[in-house]
Scaffold this active site. Sequence first.
Site, PDB file in Angstrom:
ATOM      1  N   HIS A  79     -77.136 -88.120 -16.695  1.00  0.00           N
ATOM      2  CA  HIS A  79     -78.408 -87.394 -16.770  1.00  0.00           C
ATOM      3  C   HIS A  79     -79.398 -88.169 -17.636  1.00  0.00           C
ATOM      4  O   HIS A  79     -79.141 -88.430 -18.806  1.00  0.00           O
ATOM      5  CB  HIS A  79     -78.199 -86.007 -17.374  1.00  0.00           C
ATOM      6  CG  HIS A  79     -77.494 -85.054 -16.459  1.00  0.00           C
ATOM      7  ND1 HIS A  79     -77.328 -83.719 -16.763  1.00  0.00           N
ATOM      8  CD2 HIS A  79     -76.908 -85.233 -15.257  1.00  0.00           C
ATOM      9  CE1 HIS A  79     -76.670 -83.123 -15.779  1.00  0.00           C
ATOM     10  NE2 HIS A  79     -76.404 -84.038 -14.857  1.00  0.00           N
ATOM     11  N   TYR A 135     -82.232 -75.302 -20.019  1.00  0.00           N
ATOM     12  CA  TYR A 135     -82.129 -74.394 -21.171  1.00  0.00           C
ATOM     13  C   TYR A 135     -83.298 -73.418 -21.077  1.00  0.00           C
ATOM     14  O   TYR A 135     -84.460 -73.823 -21.170  1.00  0.00           O
ATOM     15  CB  TYR A 135     -82.214 -75.168 -22.485  1.00  0.00           C
ATOM     16  CG  TYR A 135     -81.022 -76.063 -22.757  1.00  0.00           C
ATOM     17  CD1 TYR A 135     -79.973 -75.619 -23.565  1.00  0.00           C
ATOM     18  CD2 TYR A 135     -80.946 -77.342 -22.221  1.00  0.00           C
ATOM     19  CE1 TYR A 135     -78.883 -76.438 -23.829  1.00  0.00           C
ATOM     20  CE2 TYR A 135     -79.861 -78.167 -22.472  1.00  0.00           C
ATOM     21  CZ  TYR A 135     -78.833 -77.708 -23.278  1.00  0.00           C
ATOM     22  OH  TYR A 135     -77.741 -78.516 -23.535  1.00  0.00           O
ATOM     23  N   PRO A 189     -72.853 -74.347 -29.460  1.00  0.00           N
ATOM     24  CA  PRO A 189     -72.816 -75.227 -28.281  1.00  0.00           C
ATOM     25  C   PRO A 189     -74.186 -75.674 -27.797  1.00  0.00           C
ATOM     26  O   PRO A 189     -74.267 -76.574 -26.960  1.00  0.00           O
ATOM     27  CB  PRO A 189     -72.116 -74.365 -27.222  1.00  0.00           C
ATOM     28  CG  PRO A 189     -72.341 -72.947 -27.668  1.00  0.00           C
ATOM     29  CD  PRO A 189     -72.352 -72.992 -29.160  1.00  0.00           C
ATOM     30  N   LYS A 195     -72.930 -80.781 -29.146  1.00  0.00           N
ATOM     31  CA  LYS A 195     -72.598 -81.770 -30.169  1.00  0.00           C
ATOM     32  C   LYS A 195     -71.133 -81.756 -30.612  1.00  0.00           C
ATOM     33  O   LYS A 195     -70.679 -82.697 -31.270  1.00  0.00           O
ATOM     34  CB  LYS A 195     -73.485 -81.551 -31.406  1.00  0.00           C
ATOM     35  CG  LYS A 195     -74.953 -81.806 -31.163  1.00  0.00           C
ATOM     36  CD  LYS A 195     -75.193 -83.212 -30.706  1.00  0.00           C
ATOM     37  CE  LYS A 195     -76.617 -83.455 -30.267  1.00  0.00           C
ATOM     38  NZ  LYS A 195     -76.762 -84.715 -29.529  1.00  0.00           N
ATOM     39  N   TYR A 206     -80.798 -85.226 -28.807  1.00  0.00           N
ATOM     40  CA  TYR A 206     -79.964 -84.739 -27.711  1.00  0.00           C
ATOM     41  C   TYR A 206     -79.007 -85.830 -27.223  1.00  0.00           C
ATOM     42  O   TYR A 206     -77.819 -85.567 -26.976  1.00  0.00           O
ATOM     43  CB  TYR A 206     -80.845 -84.250 -26.565  1.00  0.00           C
ATOM     44  CG  TYR A 206     -80.104 -83.419 -25.534  1.00  0.00           C
ATOM     45  CD1 TYR A 206     -80.031 -82.036 -25.641  1.00  0.00           C
ATOM     46  CD2 TYR A 206     -79.467 -84.028 -24.456  1.00  0.00           C
ATOM     47  CE1 TYR A 206     -79.352 -81.276 -24.702  1.00  0.00           C
ATOM     48  CE2 TYR A 206     -78.787 -83.269 -23.499  1.00  0.00           C
ATOM     49  CZ  TYR A 206     -78.731 -81.898 -23.649  1.00  0.00           C
ATOM     50  OH  TYR A 206     -78.044 -81.147 -22.716  1.00  0.00           O
TER      51      TYR A 206
END
Length: 393
Positions: free
Chosen positions: A72, A201, A293, A297, A385
């Site tokens: 991704h 998200y 979550p 990480k 991220y």
Amino acid sequence: MRTQVAIIGAGPAGMFLAHLLRRDGIDAVVIERRDRAYVEGRVRAGVLEQVTVDLMHRLGLAKRLVREGLVHGGTNLSLDGRLFRIDMAALTGGSTVTVYGQQEVMRDLFDAAEANDLPIVWNAVNVTLDGLDGDQPTVSWQADEAHQTLACDFVVGCDGYHGISRSAIPADVLKTFERVYPFGWLGILADVPPADHELIYANHERGFALASMRSATRSRYYIQCGVDENVADWSDDRFWDELCLRLGPETAAKVTRGPSFEKAIAPLRSFVSEPMRWGRLFLAGDAAHIVPPTGAKGMNLAVSDVTMLGEAFAEHYGERSDAGIDGYSARALARVWKAERFSWWFTSVTHRFPTMDGFDRRIQMAELDYIRGSEAAQRTLAENYVGLPMTAA
């Protein structure tokens, strides 16, 4: 029995460390209280940072990852159904994440351990640690009704939050920091194609939702819920309806519904223990820290811990230097706290908190709107991220 490094726990931290030590010619034994099927079958993380992907390549464990992992280059945020994309690769000079479930990672680690005769003791109960503040620590346990003791140079606790290792550090030395979140994640797995080729998200007035996946044909979805809710009250139809509402009509139109084969509620919390080294004992992974979550990480932090620790042991045995060992705790914690900060922040801007009033909601919306319009804000999110660089020793 004797070895150089005794590793407590055969989860990601323990097994990655065992392979790192084997590569550097350092003897290690892994001691695990459950069997392989249990450890490998646990449904956990599914997003790998570049640090983790790179390590799997260095260890020769990336054959299936290359074939089956989903790379991704971006991720998506949604505010009340309005979607916008963060181009992580463009903002970070090409860094990406790879969707590849922890179950698959563990399968690769265990298969390679068997092929290389890496010693793992399964079903070890009544494990005790002794002599950690001296120069001759030992690990004792019972397996197959026999009592066994392993002498070693060092012990590494990779046995998770509920393991024995952290409790071996004296109470007047150990410091813990915790934030418990007033909600959980209700998650399902379903053999249906994902709604999007990247994660989404979603922040909705009814709460958080996440559209994720494990493969091109298997989807992983979550919605925010109360920690005291009963999974049995959530039929598949009710879950799909709520998920689609929170994702918004644009994404909902791409959701393929189907029967779930795994459904559970996970609580969220942040936790850090300091120090991560006492005497001959070192902590790594969930034994030392937990992150919510949000941002994925957990396993990646475990990998960064043991990468640092592997380097430290290689220095100790190869160069007769203890600089890496002595600096491990401070070095690891510097990265841990940055990941804790990001996971806490990302949770705070994507979830509905019970105490939120109108002002809080408007601030949250303004934060997400700022991210939408600011390349600098997007770069900060993207850098965190995909995973911050490893700090120097």
